[in-house]
Design a protein around this motif. Structure first.
Motif, PDB file in Angstrom:
ATOM      1  N   UNK A 211       0.847  -1.196   0.000  1.00  0.00           N
ATOM      2  CA  UNK A 211       0.000   0.000   0.000  1.00  0.00           C
ATOM      3  C   UNK A 211       0.881   1.245   0.000  1.00  0.00           C
ATOM      4  N   UNK A 212       0.682   2.153  -0.948  1.00  0.00           N
ATOM      5  CA  UNK A 212       1.526   3.350  -0.965  1.00  0.00           C
ATOM      6  C   UNK A 212       0.923   4.437  -0.075  1.00  0.00           C
ATOM      7  N   UNK A 213       1.671   5.490   0.067  1.00  0.00           N
ATOM      8  CA  UNK A 213       1.275   6.556   0.998  1.00  0.00           C
ATOM      9  C   UNK A 213      -0.075   7.162   0.614  1.00  0.00           C
ATOM     10  N   UNK A 214      -0.364   7.176  -0.662  1.00  0.00           N
ATOM     11  CA  UNK A 214      -1.604   7.793  -1.111  1.00  0.00           C
ATOM     12  C   UNK A 214      -2.823   6.999  -0.648  1.00  0.00           C
ATOM     13  N   UNK A 215      -2.683   5.688  -0.599  1.00  0.00           N
ATOM     14  CA  UNK A 215      -3.812   4.854  -0.209  1.00  0.00           C
ATOM     15  C   UNK A 215      -3.949   4.697   1.298  1.00  0.00           C
ATOM     16  N   UNK A 216      -2.845   4.859   1.990  1.00  0.00           N
ATOM     17  CA  UNK A 216      -2.845   4.674   3.433  1.00  0.00           C
ATOM     18  C   UNK A 216      -3.756   5.705   4.109  1.00  0.00           C
ATOM     19  N   UNK A 217      -3.863   6.874   3.534  1.00  0.00           N
ATOM     20  CA  UNK A 217      -4.588   7.971   4.173  1.00  0.00           C
ATOM     21  C   UNK A 217      -5.819   8.402   3.390  1.00  0.00           C
ATOM     22  N   UNK A 218      -6.728   9.006   4.141  1.00  0.00           N
ATOM     23  CA  UNK A 218      -7.943   9.539   3.550  1.00  0.00           C
ATOM     24  C   UNK A 218      -7.916  11.058   3.757  1.00  0.00           C
ATOM     25  N   UNK A 219      -8.624  11.776   2.908  1.00  0.00           N
ATOM     26  CA  UNK A 219      -8.570  13.252   3.010  1.00  0.00           C
ATOM     27  C   UNK A 219      -9.589  13.758   4.033  1.00  0.00           C
ATOM     28  N   UNK A 220      -9.285  13.447   5.267  1.00  0.00           N
ATOM     29  CA  UNK A 220     -10.173  13.766   6.374  1.00  0.00           C
ATOM     30  C   UNK A 220      -9.296  14.278   7.511  1.00  0.00           C
ATOM     31  N   UNK A 221      -9.594  15.475   7.993  1.00  0.00           N
ATOM     32  CA  UNK A 221      -8.759  16.030   9.057  1.00  0.00           C
ATOM     33  C   UNK A 221      -9.628  16.656  10.144  1.00  0.00           C
ATOM     34  N   UNK A 222      -9.288  16.315  11.370  1.00  0.00           N
ATOM     35  CA  UNK A 222      -9.958  16.875  12.547  1.00  0.00           C
ATOM     36  C   UNK A 222      -9.020  17.898  13.162  1.00  0.00           C
TER      37      UNK A 222
END
Ligand SMILES: [Mg+2]
Ligand SMILES: [Zn+2]
Length: 186
Positions: free
Chosen positions: A1-12
């Motif tokens: 899994x690359x860095x792009x897939x590891x994260x979602x564009x959601x920030x608190x």
């Protein structure tokens, strides 16, 4: 899994000490006393331009302490959201806990209730999202939901248990790291 897939564009985002300058031991109880932190509006604009859902999660026990009405806090938040929009950014929602510790609510950070409220409304997987805060309570709340946590150094000591994943000097620096982690950093 690359860095792009590891994260979602959601920030608190914590509010005081992250979006606006910290009121210290007190609270912001009047819009006239609300001051955006240096670079914060630009950082929020960059998050929006990169497609992030940005939700504010803020403890405001000044309401439970009887110092200010909930309507005043809500008004400050609508003005804050408008100022962010005027600067080209967007806050998807502002979630505030009006309680105090003795209320034993489920939303006062370090509990994750505000994050849960945001996810219930906007969707997303918080364990693939980010949390930015300047207090140990923020980092703990984010940790409980598996967020990648970024601590903004300010008036508070570094959180130890759990430690933050990243330590930064400002929201702007936090956004630099977040964009890098989703594969869009400069
Ligand atoms: Mg704070
Ligand atoms: Zn609460």
């Amino acid at each position: 899994m690359d860095a792009t897939n590891r994260h979602e564009r959601l920030v608190f985002l914590d509010r005081d000490g992250v979006i606006n300058t910290s009121p210290g031991e007190g609270w912001v109880m009047d819009w006239a006393d609300f001051a955006f932190a240096p670079g914060a509006l630009d950082a929020l604009r960059r998050l929006h331009e990169h497609g992030f859902t940005a939700c504010v999660v803020t403890n405001q026990s000044c309401v439970a302490r009887g110092l200010v009405g909930r309507d005043v806090i809500d008004d400050i938040h609508s003005r804050m959201s408008q100022a962010v929009a005027d600067a080209g950014g967007r806050l998807a929602g502002v979630y505030a806990c009006p309680h105090y510790d003795t209320d034993n609510c489920s939303c006062r950070k370090p509990k994750p209730g505000l994050i849960d409220q945001a996810v219930a409304r906007h969707g997303g997987d918080p364990s693939r999202g980010f949390l930015v805060g300047d207090g140990a309570r923020d980092i703990a709340a984010g940790h409980t939901r598996g967020c990648t946590t970024l601590f903004v150094k300010g008036e508070n000591p570094l959180p130890e248990e759990p430690p933050a994943d990243y330590v930064v000097g400002s929201l702007a620096e936090a956004v630099d790291i977040i964009l890098r982690l989703v594969g869009e950093g400069e």
